[in-house]
Enzyme design. Structure first.
Site, short mmCIF file in Angstrom:
data_model
loop_
_atom_site.label_atom_id
_atom_site.label_comp_id
_atom_site.label_asym_id
_atom_site.label_seq_id
_atom_site.Cartn_x
_atom_site.Cartn_y
_atom_site.Cartn_z
N CYS A 117 0.82 -1.23 0.00
CA CYS A 117 0.00 0.00 0.00
C CYS A 117 0.85 1.27 0.00
CB CYS A 117 -0.94 0.01 1.20
SG CYS A 117 -2.01 -1.42 1.24
N HIS A 257 -3.45 7.05 2.78
CA HIS A 257 -3.83 5.77 2.17
C HIS A 257 -5.22 5.39 2.69
CE1 HIS A 257 -4.09 1.71 0.98
NE2 HIS A 257 -3.85 1.20 2.17
N ASN A 287 -10.23 -0.33 -0.36
CA ASN A 287 -8.76 -0.22 -0.26
C ASN A 287 -8.15 -0.75 -1.56
OD1 ASN A 287 -6.03 -0.57 0.23
ND2 ASN A 287 -6.28 -1.46 2.26
O1 UT7 Z 1 -3.88 -1.38 3.68
C1 UT7 Z 1 -3.01 -1.64 4.75
C2 UT7 Z 1 -3.34 -2.92 5.40
N1 UT7 Z 1 -4.60 -3.06 6.06
C3 UT7 Z 1 -5.10 -2.24 7.02
O2 UT7 Z 1 -4.60 -1.18 7.29
C4 UT7 Z 1 -6.30 -2.74 7.78
C5 UT7 Z 1 -6.11 -2.54 9.25
N2 UT7 Z 1 -7.15 -3.15 10.06
C6 UT7 Z 1 -8.48 -2.85 9.98
O3 UT7 Z 1 -8.88 -2.06 9.15
C7 UT7 Z 1 -9.42 -3.47 10.99
O4 UT7 Z 1 -8.69 -4.08 12.01
C8 UT7 Z 1 -10.39 -4.52 10.36
C9 UT7 Z 1 -11.39 -3.80 9.47
C10 UT7 Z 1 -9.62 -5.54 9.54
C11 UT7 Z 1 -11.17 -5.25 11.45
O5 UT7 Z 1 -11.82 -4.33 12.29
P1 UT7 Z 1 -11.70 -4.44 13.89
O6 UT7 Z 1 -12.56 -3.43 14.44
O7 UT7 Z 1 -10.25 -4.42 14.25
O8 UT7 Z 1 -12.37 -5.85 14.15
P2 UT7 Z 1 -11.75 -7.16 14.84
O9 UT7 Z 1 -10.87 -7.87 13.86
O10 UT7 Z 1 -11.23 -6.86 16.19
O11 UT7 Z 1 -13.07 -7.98 15.03
C12 UT7 Z 1 -14.10 -7.54 15.94
C13 UT7 Z 1 -15.28 -8.50 15.79
C14 UT7 Z 1 -14.87 -9.97 15.86
O12 UT7 Z 1 -15.90 -10.67 16.50
P3 UT7 Z 1 -15.77 -11.10 18.04
O13 UT7 Z 1 -14.55 -11.95 18.13
O14 UT7 Z 1 -15.65 -9.80 18.80
O15 UT7 Z 1 -17.05 -11.82 18.30
C15 UT7 Z 1 -14.79 -10.38 14.43
O16 UT7 Z 1 -15.01 -11.75 14.24
O17 UT7 Z 1 -15.87 -8.30 14.50
C16 UT7 Z 1 -15.92 -9.57 13.83
N3 UT7 Z 1 -15.77 -9.33 12.41
C17 UT7 Z 1 -16.82 -9.11 11.59
N4 UT7 Z 1 -18.14 -9.04 11.84
C18 UT7 Z 1 -18.94 -8.79 10.80
C19 UT7 Z 1 -14.61 -9.27 11.68
N5 UT7 Z 1 -14.91 -9.03 10.39
C20 UT7 Z 1 -16.26 -8.93 10.32
C21 UT7 Z 1 -17.16 -8.67 9.28
N6 UT7 Z 1 -18.48 -8.61 9.56
N7 UT7 Z 1 -16.74 -8.47 8.01
#
Ligand code: UT7
Length: 334
Positions: A117, A257, A287
């Site tokens: 990225c 980004h 993204n």
């Molecule tokens: O481009 C450079 C590289 N990438 C990035 O910069 C991305 C950086 N990270 C992020 O943008 C975020 O961390 C994500 C969007 C990937 C995830 O968001 P988050 O708020 O950090 O969620 P999390 O991974 O902590 O998950 C929270 C909850 C989990 O459920 P439990 O364990 O709390 O029950 C996940 O299973 O949200 C759940 N979850 C979803 N729920 C519905 C994860 N993905 C989804 C989804 N829909 N798509």
């Protein structure tokens, strides 16, 4: 003091026609429009379908065509083509060469640059170095990705995020004060486990096993990547502001980004830059990795004024990250 500046003199962009909406994704994995909108800030993303074409070069050709429609240049004058991408058409030949051949940039040296990225910023830094060294006067910087081909549409942690798109900028030698003023590029490869695509290279060449294990897809530990992204982009921007003696009020635009709206908001809140000075199009494009910053400049081109002070910042796999401070080089309606 550099004798010359490297300045962006034209921009082009392209996103494919197909819009993959949150509603459609919700039928593929256990997710919802509400979750994606709230946690990531994306409503739809563009995906290249085979009916429209194949490979990231197809997006690049359209982006260059778009640039040519606004700013005619002689392709034979281009001395270097740098293509920032993590999804080249093939491992080799490089995609820059393929695009150059099809657009008449046949006198240029051509190579691909992989910094995920952060690719556009890295490529801009290389173009800047080529130009201020005096060796080249005109460099085409292309930044594009077709992430849909490396996205696992059974993994709800990654599939809502990634998308396809391409931007390109013509970077030329200039004798005036506008152009790239300062850059910071960084990398830390000590924890590749947090964000990677492990299949398809020399460690895990394509095999039945690598396919079965989903190694050809992007995998990330979202929360860890999120924290590193915010702290490193803030740090890079802070350093650039300090060493160029810039107040945040003097900055006209910040172009981050587009990985996650919450990352963008955290970075710009730390820097204390108001939302109206921040370019954000993640809602519509998702993204697009290396393409996200040039696609913002492309969308905002008409609002940019000669001399505008612009801060670009990115973070991606590697980890790689960086920031560029530049003064915009042209008025679109001039
Ligand atoms: O481009 C450079 C590289 N990438 C990035 O910069 C991305 C950086 N990270 C992020 O943008 C975020 O961390 C994500 C969007 C990937 C995830 O968001 P988050 O708020 O950090 O969620 P999390 O991974 O902590 O998950 C929270 C909850 C989990 O459920 P439990 O364990 O709390 O029950 C996940 O299973 O949200 C759940 N979850 C979803 N729920 C519905 C994860 N993905 C989804 C989804 N829909 N798509």
């Amino acid at each position: 003091m550099n004798q010359f500046h490297a300045v962006i003199t034209a921009i082009g962009g392209y996103v494919p026609n197909y819009r993959l909406t949150n509603e459609e994704l919700s039928a593929m994995v256990d997710t919802s429009d509400e979750w994606i909108t709230k946690r990531i800030g994306i409503k739809e993303r563009r995906i290249l379908k085979p009916e429209e074409g194949k490979g990231v070069s197809c997006l690049a050709l359209k982006a260059i065509e778009d640039m040519q429609s606004k700013h005619r240049f002689n392709p034979l004058d281009i001395e270097a083509v740098i293509f920032a991408t993590s999804t080249p058409d093939y491992p080799f030949p490089n995609t820059a060469s393929l695009v150059a051949a099809q657009t008449g940039m046949t006198k240029a040296m051509c190579f691909d640059l992989e910094a995920a990225c952060s690719g556009f910023l890295y490529a801009l830094d290389v173009a800047n170095a080529f130009i201020i060294s005096g060796k080249y006067k005109k460099v085409m910087v292309i930044a594009g990705d077709q992430l849909s081909v490396v996205t696992d549409y059974t993994d709800r942690n990654t599939c809502p995020i990634f998308a396809d798109g391409c931007g390109c900028t013509l970077v030329e030698r200039s004798d005036d004060d506008n152009g790239i003023i300062d850059t910071i590029m960084c990398a830390d490869g000590s924890t590749p486990e947090h964000l990677h695509q492990y299949g398809g290279g020399s460690v895990n060449p394509a095999s039945h096993e690598s396919v079965d294990k989903h190694l050809h897809y992007i995998w990330q530990e979202g929360k860890v990547v999120f924290k590193h992204a915010v702290s490193n982009m803030v740090d890079a921007c802070d350093q650039l502001l300090k060493r160029n003696h810039l107040n945040k009020e003097e900055i006209n635009w910040v172009v981050p980004h587009q990985a996650n709206l919450r990352i963008i908001d955290s970075v710009t809140n730390y820097l204390d830059i108001p939302r109206e000075k921040v370019m954000i199009n993640i809602e519509h494009y998702g993204n697009t990795s290396a393409a996200s910053i040039p696609l913002c400049l492309w969308d905002w081109e008409k609002q940019l004024k000669k001399g505008d002070r612009i801060l670009l910042t990115a973070f991606g796999a590697g980890f790689t990250w960086g920031a560029v401070y530049l003064k915009w080089g042209y008025d679109t309606n001039a």
